[in-house]
Design an enzyme around this catalytic site. Structure first.
Site, short mmCIF file in Angstrom:
data_model
loop_
_atom_site.label_atom_id
_atom_site.label_comp_id
_atom_site.label_asym_id
_atom_site.label_seq_id
_atom_site.Cartn_x
_atom_site.Cartn_y
_atom_site.Cartn_z
CG ASP A 1 9.17 1.63 -11.04
OD1 ASP A 1 9.73 1.37 -9.95
OD2 ASP A 1 9.62 2.46 -11.85
C1 LIG Z 1 6.74 -11.66 -7.18
C2 LIG Z 1 6.34 -11.07 -5.88
C3 LIG Z 1 5.80 -11.97 -4.88
C4 LIG Z 1 6.47 -9.76 -5.66
C5 LIG Z 1 6.06 -9.08 -4.42
C6 LIG Z 1 6.93 -7.94 -4.02
C7 LIG Z 1 7.13 -6.91 -5.04
C8 LIG Z 1 5.93 -6.20 -5.51
C9 LIG Z 1 8.36 -6.66 -5.50
C10 LIG Z 1 8.71 -5.68 -6.52
C11 LIG Z 1 10.05 -5.14 -6.24
C12 LIG Z 1 10.40 -3.91 -6.93
C13 LIG Z 1 11.82 -3.80 -7.24
C14 LIG Z 1 9.45 -2.94 -7.23
C15 LIG Z 1 9.71 -1.67 -7.86
O1 LIG Z 1 9.41 -0.62 -6.98
P1 LIG Z 1 10.62 0.23 -6.44
O2 LIG Z 1 11.16 -0.44 -5.23
O3 LIG Z 1 11.63 0.41 -7.52
O4 LIG Z 1 9.93 1.57 -6.04
P2 LIG Z 1 10.41 3.03 -6.44
O5 LIG Z 1 10.38 3.06 -7.96
O6 LIG Z 1 9.37 3.90 -5.82
O7 LIG Z 1 11.77 3.23 -5.87
#
Ligand SMILES: CC(C)=CCC/C(C)=C/CC/C(C)=C/COP(=O)(O)OP(=O)(O)O
Length: 311
Positions: free
Chosen positions: A86
């Site tokens: 996250d």
């Molecule tokens: C499996 C793979 C190749 C993954 C690579 C890309 C990747 C790390 C995806 C995770 C997506 C995600 C929803 C992350 C959470 O951070 P957030 O977007 O919720 O961030 P925030 O909490 O700051 O809003």
């Protein structure tokens, strides 16, 4: 839309676009200021690893090399580590970068985490990459994320599968993912079939409640058809109807969640019943080897009772 300013920042921290590695290099001053890049001391070596056996014979490397920092005990290592990565967007925003770059940096951190877990002898790593609730994000972010999954997975999975001998499984409803991503996932799983190394499980379009609901429906249908009796239903049978069934792995021993949020967010609700929870304030792209060692050390100090007493 990337502005000139963003491109300049990206260049400063050595971010490259279009399928190219994106993690800023340690040499970058900006990056070095923002994150601790530490390479854990490799004090103790798992006595069971082939490294220790071969080093007795004067050989310094082998395929299943396990190198443990001295603060970690091989006998107390978690078999299965689950991760809620996250904070990608906050990581990007705090640097004045578009959120997409946060996801790309998160992808690189994910790969590094998988490699470090393998190095420390963890047997299974499950990554919560996209939840069924994430579809409500702006369409352009979702589209970008799907592209990132492909961009990151193509070269990185190839490396993890071909060179690092990792096995791969995917849980979640794949049918809603773009076809090209579905194909990439299936062919990667196929490629990794004969591997024997650490198992990497990607949870993509996954929801714990959906998992439990679909298991319940399947069991109910079997009872209706007379294939099962109500008396046959127990925890073991229920587990066999979860999406994780068929993947030979123990339930997670340890869960890591980054970014300071203290919740489960609908991740593996059944499977995490007795998992040790470890929360980190850092945003996921900053989560490095030192943090993993810190988490594993904290895990090893915990007393797991599984509902029993040990006084
Ligand atoms: C499996 C793979 C190749 C993954 C690579 C890309 C990747 C790390 C995806 C995770 C997506 C995600 C929803 C992350 C959470 O951070 P957030 O977007 O919720 O961030 P925030 O909490 O700051 O809003």
């Amino acid at each position: 839309m990337l502005s000139l300013q963003h491109l300049r920042i990206a260049a400063t921290i050595n971010i490259r676009f279009a399928n190219k590695p994106l993690m800023p290099h340690g040499a970058s001053k900006h990056w070095a200021q923002q994150s601790r890049i530490r390479y854990g001391p490799t004090g103790s070596i798992n006595p069971n690893s082939c490294l220790s056996k071969l080093s007795l014979a004067g050989v310094s490397k082998c395929a299943d090399q396990i190198e443990l920092p001295k603060e970690l005990k091989p006998e107390l290592m978690p078999k299965h580590v689950a991760v809620i990565m996250d904070g990608n967007r906050r990581w990007a925003k705090s640097r004045g970068l578009p959120v997409q770059l946060g996801h790309r940096a998160g992808g690189q951190a994910m790969k590094q985490l998988a490699l470090n877990c393998k190095k420390f002898g963890v047997q299974v790593v499950t990554i919560f990459a996209f939840s069924s609730e994430n579809w409500v994000r702006p369409k352009e972010e979702v589209d970008f994320l799907m592209n990132v999954f492909e961009d990151v997975l193509k070269p990185d999975l190839k490396e993890l599968i071909l060179q690092k001998d990792m096995r791969l499984s995917v849980v979640g409803n794949r049918s809603q993912l773009p076809e090209s991503l579905q194909n990439l996932l299936s062919s990667s799983e196929e490629f990794a079939k004969s591997n024997r190394g650490m198992r990497l499980i990607l949870a993509l379009n996954y929801s714990g409640r959906y998992d439990i609901t679909q298991a319940t429906k399947n069991i109910a249908a079997k009872v209706r058809n007379g294939v099962l009796q109500v008396e046959d239903i127990n925890e073991s049978l229920f587990e066999q109807h979860l999406q994780t069934n068929g993947i030979d792995f123990p339930n997670p021993d340890m869960l890591i969640r980054t970014s300071g949020e203290l919740r489960m967010s609908n991740f593996m609700l059944w499977q995490l019943a007795y998992t040790e929870l470890l929360f980190f304030d850092k945003m996921f792209p900053d989560f490095d080897e030192a943090d993993l060692v810190e988490g594993l050390t904290a895990f090893q100090r915990r007393q797991r009772r599984f509902g029993g007493h040990k006084y």
